[in-house]
Design a protein around this motif. Structure first.
Motif: not given
Ligand code: AMP
Length: 288
Positions: A34, A28, A37, A30, A185, A151, A147-148, A40, A177
């Motif tokens: 980068h 998942p 994502h 938003m 990022l 967060d 999930f990263g 993942l 990352v």
């Molecule tokens: P977001 O688009 O910000 O909701 O992030 C989507 C998913 O990507 C979430 O599980 C985040 O924790 C993960 N994510 C965002 N930035 C990073 C990063 N720098 N390293 C690892 N996972 C990330």
């Protein structure tokens, strides 16, 4: 790679994989993707046969005055990046598709672990996350969800949700990352001015310095206070600098593994980061 914008379309696209009992992985997001994502997605590709990436800017996890309207929406660019890493299906629903059909009367609140850190400064945020993630899990019905650790609190909330509600999937956490200069990022890094972007890696530098200081025996409270002071000196407005055990329970001193958490604003951009510090390794390093 297919792009689906409706629940019906996604269900139809996934039907052959489900019939063939293929392993479905789900990431998942938003959008405004980068390398974080994409990492993942690569992790998902490693253990799953079919990988679904959702791109949905979820209105109910944004508070009043937050950046829902200005959040970057870059579907074309995201699609190219996802095709390159072997994503099979993009699910990019509209707000109407996710929330429009019936008024929603159900809320989901994971208690305790949402009370502080980002939960305190963003009231209702994790309720919105819990609702959208549960809806997406029910729509995609994946075997694995990725999930990263960027967060960290969100990952803990989702693990708790999956466990508490017996959601039949496995949650996989993926390490943060970072850019070459250490900045974690984030899609929100794009909001930073040139000057702010130069100051932004200070968060990670201070977290790494804190790791050294803890290894040298400095008190946890002092180490946290120093991060806060130094961030303020370079122009951040600190939201919180906190330490928790990896399960988010309180920790008073560095006598076990610890996670340091920072949330701070540079101008109008809110940045978060965290660093997990292993007690045994740090103390071992110190004694060498
Ligand atoms: P977001 O688009 O910000 O909701 O992030 C989507 C998913 O990507 C979430 O599980 C985040 O924790 C993960 N994510 C965002 N930035 C990073 C990063 N720098 N390293 C690892 N996972 C990330």
């Amino acid at each position: 790679m297919k792009t689906e914008t409706t629940i019906q379309g996604l269900t139809a696209s996934l039907a052959p994989a489900r019939t063939a009992k293929k392993l479905i992985g789900f990431v998942p997001t938003m959008g405004n993707l980068h390398e974080g994502h994409l990492t993942l997605v690569r992790a998902a590709k490693k253990i799953c046969d079919v990988v679904v990436v959702s791109i949905f800017v979820n209105p109910i996890q944004f508070g009043a005055g937050e950046d829902f309207d200005s959040y970057p929406r870059t579907l074309e660019q995201d699609s190219r990046l996802l095709a390159d890493v072997g994503c099979d299906i993009i699910f990019a629903p509209s707000v109407e598709q996710m929330y429009g059909k019936h008024p929603r009367l159900t809320n989901i609140r994971v208690s305790q672990i949402t009370n502080d850190l980002c939960g305190e400064s963003r009231p209702g945020h994790f309720d919105g996350v819990a609702v959208v993630v549960t809806k997406l899990f029910n729509i995609v019905q994946p075997d694995y969800a990725f999930f990263g650790q960027k967060d960290y609190q969100q990952l803990a909330v989702i693990r708790q949700l999956v466990q508490d509600l017996n959601i039949p999937l496995e949650v996989i956490g993926v390490p943060i990352v970072r850019a070459a200069d250490g900045l974690a990022l984030s899609s929100r890094n794009g909001y930073l001015s040139e000057e702010e972007r130069i100051a932004a890696p200070t968060i990670y530098q201070l977290l790494k310095q804190a790791e050294v200081a803890l290894g040298e025996g400095q008190a946890l409270s002092q180490v946290l206070a120093n991060i806060s002071i130094e961030l303020t000196q370079v122009g951040f407005v600190v939201d919180y600098v906190e330490a928790r055990q990896p399960n988010l329970q309180p920790i008073e001193q560095f006598d076990r593994d610890v996670v340091l958490f920072v949330a701070a604003k540079l101008g109008s951009t809110r940045l978060i980061d965290n660093l997990q510090i292993n007690f045994k390794t740090s103390v071992h390093d110190k004694n060498r």
